[in-house]
Design a protein around this motif. Sequence first.
Motif, PDB file in Angstrom:
ATOM      1  N   ASP A 117      69.071  24.450  34.172  1.00 32.85           N
ATOM      2  CA  ASP A 117      68.148  25.393  34.808  1.00 32.85           C
ATOM      3  C   ASP A 117      67.427  26.274  33.784  1.00 32.85           C
ATOM      4  N   ILE A 118      66.909  25.643  32.755  1.00 33.14           N
ATOM      5  CA  ILE A 118      66.158  26.358  31.722  1.00 33.14           C
ATOM      6  C   ILE A 118      64.676  26.327  32.087  1.00 33.14           C
ATOM      7  N   LYS A 119      64.117  27.474  32.415  1.00 37.69           N
ATOM      8  CA  LYS A 119      62.752  27.479  32.939  1.00 37.69           C
ATOM      9  C   LYS A 119      61.713  27.089  31.897  1.00 37.69           C
ATOM     10  N   ASN A 120      62.026  27.200  30.621  1.00 38.85           N
ATOM     11  CA  ASN A 120      61.081  26.855  29.558  1.00 38.85           C
ATOM     12  C   ASN A 120      61.108  25.372  29.188  1.00 38.85           C
ATOM     13  N   LEU A 121      61.909  24.593  29.904  1.00 33.58           N
ATOM     14  CA  LEU A 121      61.979  23.152  29.677  1.00 33.58           C
ATOM     15  C   LEU A 121      60.871  22.497  30.497  1.00 33.58           C
ATOM     16  N   THR A 122      59.634  22.767  30.114  1.00 32.02           N
ATOM     17  CA  THR A 122      58.495  22.410  30.940  1.00 32.02           C
ATOM     18  C   THR A 122      57.562  21.469  30.185  1.00 32.02           C
ATOM     19  N   LYS A 123      56.358  21.290  30.694  1.00 27.64           N
ATOM     20  CA  LYS A 123      55.393  20.381  30.084  1.00 27.64           C
ATOM     21  C   LYS A 123      55.198  20.725  28.610  1.00 27.64           C
ATOM     22  N   GLY A 124      55.290  19.702  27.766  1.00 30.25           N
ATOM     23  CA  GLY A 124      55.186  19.909  26.336  1.00 30.25           C
ATOM     24  C   GLY A 124      56.509  20.067  25.626  1.00 30.25           C
ATOM     25  N   SER A 125      57.622  20.112  26.390  1.00 30.78           N
ATOM     26  CA  SER A 125      58.936  20.255  25.771  1.00 30.78           C
ATOM     27  C   SER A 125      59.383  18.938  25.136  1.00 30.78           C
ATOM     28  N   ARG A 126      60.137  19.054  24.072  1.00 27.69           N
ATOM     29  CA  ARG A 126      60.830  17.912  23.465  1.00 27.69           C
ATOM     30  C   ARG A 126      62.311  18.252  23.455  1.00 27.69           C
ATOM     31  N   VAL A 127      63.122  17.351  24.025  1.00 29.43           N
ATOM     32  CA  VAL A 127      64.556  17.569  24.141  1.00 29.43           C
ATOM     33  C   VAL A 127      65.284  16.489  23.347  1.00 29.43           C
ATOM     34  N   PHE A 128      66.350  16.893  22.668  1.00 29.55           N
ATOM     35  CA  PHE A 128      67.171  15.981  21.879  1.00 29.55           C
ATOM     36  C   PHE A 128      68.553  15.921  22.530  1.00 29.55           C
ATOM     37  N   TYR A 129      68.807  14.848  23.283  1.00 32.14           N
ATOM     38  CA  TYR A 129      70.064  14.715  24.014  1.00 32.14           C
ATOM     39  C   TYR A 129      71.076  13.894  23.228  1.00 32.14           C
ATOM     40  N   PRO A 130      72.337  14.330  23.168  1.00 31.54           N
ATOM     41  CA  PRO A 130      73.372  13.478  22.585  1.00 31.54           C
ATOM     42  C   PRO A 130      73.593  12.246  23.450  1.00 31.54           C
ATOM     43  N   VAL A 131      73.866  11.127  22.804  1.00 30.82           N
ATOM     44  CA  VAL A 131      74.114   9.865  23.501  1.00 30.82           C
ATOM     45  C   VAL A 131      75.606   9.558  23.435  1.00 30.82           C
ATOM     46  N   PHE A 132      76.215   9.361  24.604  1.00 30.22           N
ATOM     47  CA  PHE A 132      77.657   9.116  24.684  1.00 30.22           C
ATOM     48  C   PHE A 132      77.997   7.702  25.127  1.00 30.22           C
ATOM     49  N   VAL A 133      77.017   6.976  25.707  1.00 35.66           N
ATOM     50  CA  VAL A 133      77.268   5.617  26.197  1.00 35.66           C
ATOM     51  C   VAL A 133      76.120   4.713  25.761  1.00 35.66           C
ATOM     52  N   GLU A 134      76.372   3.417  25.780  1.00 32.40           N
ATOM     53  CA  GLU A 134      75.321   2.466  25.446  1.00 32.40           C
ATOM     54  C   GLU A 134      74.153   2.602  26.426  1.00 32.40           C
ATOM     55  N   GLY A 135      72.935   2.686  25.897  1.00 35.23           N
ATOM     56  CA  GLY A 135      71.746   2.842  26.727  1.00 35.23           C
ATOM     57  C   GLY A 135      71.417   4.285  27.069  1.00 35.23           C
ATOM     58  N   ALA A 136      72.290   5.205  26.737  1.00 37.40           N
ATOM     59  CA  ALA A 136      72.128   6.650  26.996  1.00 37.40           C
ATOM     60  C   ALA A 136      72.238   7.004  28.468  1.00 37.40           C
ATOM     61  N   LYS A 137      71.617   6.205  29.351  1.00 33.95           N
ATOM     62  CA  LYS A 137      71.648   6.434  30.798  1.00 33.95           C
ATOM     63  C   LYS A 137      71.140   7.832  31.148  1.00 33.95           C
ATOM     64  N   LEU A 138      69.841   8.010  30.981  1.00 31.71           N
ATOM     65  CA  LEU A 138      69.162   9.277  31.253  1.00 31.71           C
ATOM     66  C   LEU A 138      68.892   9.431  32.745  1.00 31.71           C
ATOM     67  N   SER A 139      69.136  10.620  33.270  1.00 34.74           N
ATOM     68  CA  SER A 139      68.839  10.939  34.671  1.00 34.74           C
ATOM     69  C   SER A 139      68.194  12.309  34.744  1.00 34.74           C
ATOM     70  N   MET A 140      67.453  12.541  35.840  1.00 32.85           N
ATOM     71  CA  MET A 140      66.770  13.828  35.997  1.00 32.85           C
ATOM     72  C   MET A 140      66.491  14.118  37.473  1.00 32.85           C
ATOM     73  N   GLY A 141      66.221  15.400  37.763  1.00 38.64           N
ATOM     74  CA  GLY A 141      65.895  15.821  39.127  1.00 38.64           C
ATOM     75  C   GLY A 141      65.920  17.325  39.250  1.00 38.64           C
ATOM     76  N   ASP A 142      66.088  17.813  40.504  1.00 41.77           N
ATOM     77  CA  ASP A 142      66.161  19.254  40.768  1.00 41.77           C
ATOM     78  C   ASP A 142      64.935  19.963  40.206  1.00 41.77           C
ATOM     79  N   LEU A 143      63.736  19.473  40.550  1.00 41.58           N
ATOM     80  CA  LEU A 143      62.515  20.075  40.015  1.00 41.58           C
ATOM     81  C   LEU A 143      62.275  21.452  40.623  1.00 41.58           C
ATOM     82  N   HIS A 144      61.715  22.333  39.796  1.00 42.22           N
ATOM     83  CA  HIS A 144      61.390  23.697  40.216  1.00 42.22           C
ATOM     84  C   HIS A 144      59.909  23.976  39.974  1.00 42.22           C
ATOM     85  N   PHE A 145      59.247  24.578  40.938  1.00 42.59           N
ATOM     86  CA  PHE A 145      57.870  25.019  40.740  1.00 42.59           C
ATOM     87  C   PHE A 145      57.826  26.267  39.863  1.00 42.59           C
ATOM     88  N   SER A 146      58.832  27.111  39.995  1.00 39.55           N
ATOM     89  CA  SER A 146      58.936  28.330  39.199  1.00 39.55           C
ATOM     90  C   SER A 146      60.380  28.792  39.243  1.00 39.55           C
TER      91      SER A 146
END
Length: 417
Positions: free
Chosen positions: A234-263
């Motif tokens: 729930d980091i509000k500054n993680l918005t358009k133009g953000s670059r995130v560096f996620y640790p990878v724990f499994v093969e393929g990384a298996k990225l998921s996302m959701g819970d979008l906020h307008f503000s």
Amino acid sequence: MPEVVFPLDSQKKFTEQRIVGHNRWHPDIPALVQVKPGDVFRVHCREWFDGAIHNDDSADDILNAPLNQVHVLSGPIAVQGAEPGDLLIVDILDVGPIPQEDSGPLAGQGWGYTGVFATRNGGGFLTEQFPDAYKVIWDFRGQTATSRHIPGVSFTGIVHPGLMGTAPSHELLRTWNAREAALIATDPDRVPPLALPPNPDGAILGNLRGEEFDRVAAEAARTAPPRENGGNQDIKNLTKGSRVFYPVFVEGAKLSMGDLHFSQGDGEITFCGAIEMGGFMDLHVDLIKGGMETYGVSENAIFMPGNVDPRYDQWLAFSGTSVTLDGEQRYLDSHLSYQRACLHAIDYLQKFGYSDIQAYMILGAAPIEGRLSGVVDIPNSCSTVYIPTAIFDFDVRPSATGPHKIDPGQGVPVAKA
């Protein structure tokens, strides 16, 4: 428009889609979508309750929300070549409400909502002051949000995903479950609970069925908290133009996302907070092979904030210290000091005619800034809440003429717990 690799049909429930996502964390949930490093693609996301919250003037849906079914996440998405120990680079190229659907029954179709859960359902940051269920509907016009439940306020949204992350390894999942179970055991009957253990009821696990579904559902972690994989930060500054560096724990990384906020305000203090909606994300992914060791990122993502924050330049700030409402001194309790700063802001806004719950909802949804301003001056930590003055249709600053009085209108819908 980038290729849509995870489509959602607004006419169908989340579990009826061509590709079904998930609402638990587990390494064995299959990745039904695969992308390559360097790819640009679009992902559709459903509002976290999958349409259970309605655009009306009742809070009964918040009171009776299907809590076991959240969050409905788009993914997992496998990134070719990703291996444990890598860093997954995720660029948020764009994020917004449901495209070309500016009206309809789903949050994200021209509207969104902010809620406060009843204490028995998790409450909020200020659950002792607000123990019931509440709901505010916000209407979108371009990048601006307004509400029939809170007059005199409008602000530019800072659209972002509340939740994004990679899958845990089996070892990391066991660590989560063990440490959270130990915490629960210290006060197992607490309301709200100290943590949420694995719960098969309401689990959505992609295309898993039968015995494999039952096994994974019994082990899988709930998506409520942030953890080492990112998750519900729930980091509000993680918005358009953000670059995130996620640790990878499994093969393929298996990225998921959701819970979008307008503000959202810092802290998402209303819990069912921010302005919840469905929508889309345009993403670019890449890999830094062995990046976890190279950069010392053994856990928890690092990120570069986006560049589309609302340009508010005048603020009214409130401070709080680590002293309880009944005068008990606590030692450098930053959680408490932020609560006190929020309560001071609520007290102030009531002088302009808002009810206490209207003021609380403003702090949860508007792009306020929250800061730990002092964490070393024993015994009091100091936290601050900065409210942009331009979000109000009147002058909210103190003056010799006294506060402007607004008509609070119909107020915030409430459902008594």
